[in-house]
Scaffold this active site. Structure first.
Site, PDB file in Angstrom:
ATOM      1  N   TYR A  63      89.918 -34.403  43.099  1.00 34.69           N
ATOM      2  CA  TYR A  63      90.536 -35.042  44.263  1.00 34.69           C
ATOM      3  C   TYR A  63      90.195 -34.181  45.480  1.00 34.69           C
ATOM      4  CZ  TYR A  63      93.508 -37.682  40.975  1.00 34.69           C
ATOM      5  OH  TYR A  63      93.977 -38.491  39.982  1.00 34.69           O
ATOM      6  N   PHE A 213      97.970 -45.905  39.035  1.00 38.17           N
ATOM      7  CA  PHE A 213      98.098 -47.083  39.892  1.00 38.17           C
ATOM      8  C   PHE A 213      99.372 -47.864  39.558  1.00 38.17           C
ATOM      9  CE2 PHE A 213      93.188 -47.374  40.404  1.00 38.17           C
ATOM     10  CZ  PHE A 213      93.220 -46.284  41.268  1.00 38.17           C
ATOM     11  N   PRO A 214     100.528 -47.194  39.434  1.00 36.55           N
ATOM     12  CA  PRO A 214     101.764 -47.906  39.098  1.00 36.55           C
ATOM     13  C   PRO A 214     102.194 -48.897  40.171  1.00 36.55           C
ATOM     14  CG  PRO A 214     102.271 -45.675  39.812  1.00 36.55           C
ATOM     15  CD  PRO A 214     100.770 -45.752  39.667  1.00 36.55           C
ATOM     16  N   LEU A 215     101.660 -48.711  41.391  1.00 34.41           N
ATOM     17  CA  LEU A 215     101.989 -49.630  42.480  1.00 34.41           C
ATOM     18  C   LEU A 215     100.751 -50.405  42.931  1.00 34.41           C
ATOM     19  CD1 LEU A 215     104.374 -47.323  44.546  1.00 34.41           C
ATOM     20  CD2 LEU A 215     104.976 -49.100  42.897  1.00 34.41           C
ATOM     21  N   GLY A 216      99.717 -50.413  42.085  1.00 32.66           N
ATOM     22  CA  GLY A 216      98.524 -51.174  42.396  1.00 32.66           C
ATOM     23  C   GLY A 216      97.342 -50.350  42.860  1.00 32.66           C
ATOM     24  N   PHE A 218      94.536 -48.767  44.986  1.00 34.29           N
ATOM     25  CA  PHE A 218      93.852 -49.081  46.239  1.00 34.29           C
ATOM     26  C   PHE A 218      94.116 -50.510  46.688  1.00 34.29           C
ATOM     27  CE2 PHE A 218      91.114 -45.791  44.195  1.00 34.29           C
ATOM     28  CZ  PHE A 218      91.355 -44.778  45.115  1.00 34.29           C
ATOM     29  N   THR A 219      94.638 -51.347  45.780  1.00 36.81           N
ATOM     30  CA  THR A 219      95.022 -52.719  46.122  1.00 36.81           C
ATOM     31  C   THR A 219      96.502 -52.896  45.770  1.00 36.81           C
ATOM     32  OG1 THR A 219      92.794 -53.477  45.555  1.00 36.81           O
ATOM     33  CG2 THR A 219      94.491 -55.156  45.811  1.00 36.81           C
TER      34      THR A 219
END
Length: 291
Positions: A63, A213-216, A218-219
């Site tokens: 990162y 990506f628990p909240l999506g 990058f989308t």
């Protein structure tokens, strides 16, 4: 200050961590590349997370690269005794910010030493091997060669525990024949539920599942059903999405990321959000194609 002192816990290797943690990916610059626009704000988010009771931080030296680990060290070192820092190896960044596989013995060994140096540690709590056969999702293929390298580094005392990321059930089974696997980190959220059966299998085995990506990602998640449930509960859609994951299975460890203290506090408050059964049923239908 929002705190998560009442958060339930689950074992990550030999450490019991609170199920609501923090993912550091968003602390790097745009596209997870280069430095953040506001380094002081990044440091403030890390310190606020730990002050609020978070004891599970997820990161990687790719990162940035190297950016988030150096921020973590600057903000939190010397680390609290109960803090578990989980990192991952198996990828590198191209000069154009691309994500490239890095599976060779030399690349994996260098990545472990880079993590140790930039985090200021003598041993890494957990190292996830990120499988890159397909950057967009799990793809079958043997993971024996790269995982054997991590198993050897574990035997040398540089790593306490090993996990897997972006993997299939077949690869997890293969991995367990090489070394103990304490966690699996795959793409999963309210709308992306390909791992439903795998999560339940891992729960029965006492293995942690950490959805990225628990909240999506990058989308960000978008659903009229999610918005409607959030409105009825006087919460934000993202809080509801996290609360659904928190309720989904006891072995799920959440690592929502943010570069904002305000968003961090909102994420942490999701652990206290009660989801009535009828609202859970409505949310469950999102993955079936309902909006």
């Amino acid at each position: 200050m929002t705190t998560i002192e009442q958060s339930t816990r689950f074992n990550l290797g030999d450490r019991a961590v609170k199920r609501l943690g923090y993912g550091a990916m968003q602390l790097a610059g745009p596209g997870v590349f280069g430095p953040p626009r506001d380094p002081d704000a990044a440091l403030a988010v890390l310190r606020e997370a730990v002050a609020a009771g978070v004891n599970h931080v997820d990161t990687s030296d790719f990162y940035g690269p190297h950016i988030t680990n150096r921020l973590i060290r600057e903000a939190l070192h010397p680390y609290p005794d109960d803090l578990v820092i989980v990192t991952k190896v198996g990828a590198r960044r191209g000069e154009d910010a691309s994500w490239l596989p890095a599976f060779s013995r030399e690349a994996l060994t260098q990545a472990v030493h880079d993590n140790l140096r930039n985090l200021g540690l003598d041993v890494l709590d957990v190292v996830n091997l990120r499988i890159m056969f397909d950057v967009h999702g799990p793809a079958e293929g043997s993971i024996e060669a790269p995982l054997t390298v991590l198993a050897e580094l574990r035997q040398q005392g540089l790593i306490r525990h090993v996990g897997l990321s972006n993997v299939t059930a077949t690869q997890i089974a293969e991995g367990r024949r090489i070394c103990p696997i304490v966690c699996v980190q795959n793409h999963y959220n309210l709308a992306h539920r390909a791992d439903d059966a795998l999560i339940d299998d891992l729960a029965r085995e006492g293995t942690a599942y950490v959805p990225y990506f628990p909240l999506g990602g990058f989308t960000p998640l978008q659903s009229s059903t999610l918005s409607d449930v959030a409105q009825r509960l006087s919460a934000s859609p993202m809080q509801v999405a996290l609360a659904w994951l928190y309720r989904r299975a006891p072995n799920i460890l959440l690592i929502p990321g943010t570069s904002s203290v305000a968003h961090l506090r909102a994420n942490l408050a999701a652990a206290e959000l009660d989801l009535p059964a009828d609202e859970v049923a409505a949310l469950d239908r999102i993955a079936a194609g309902h909006s």
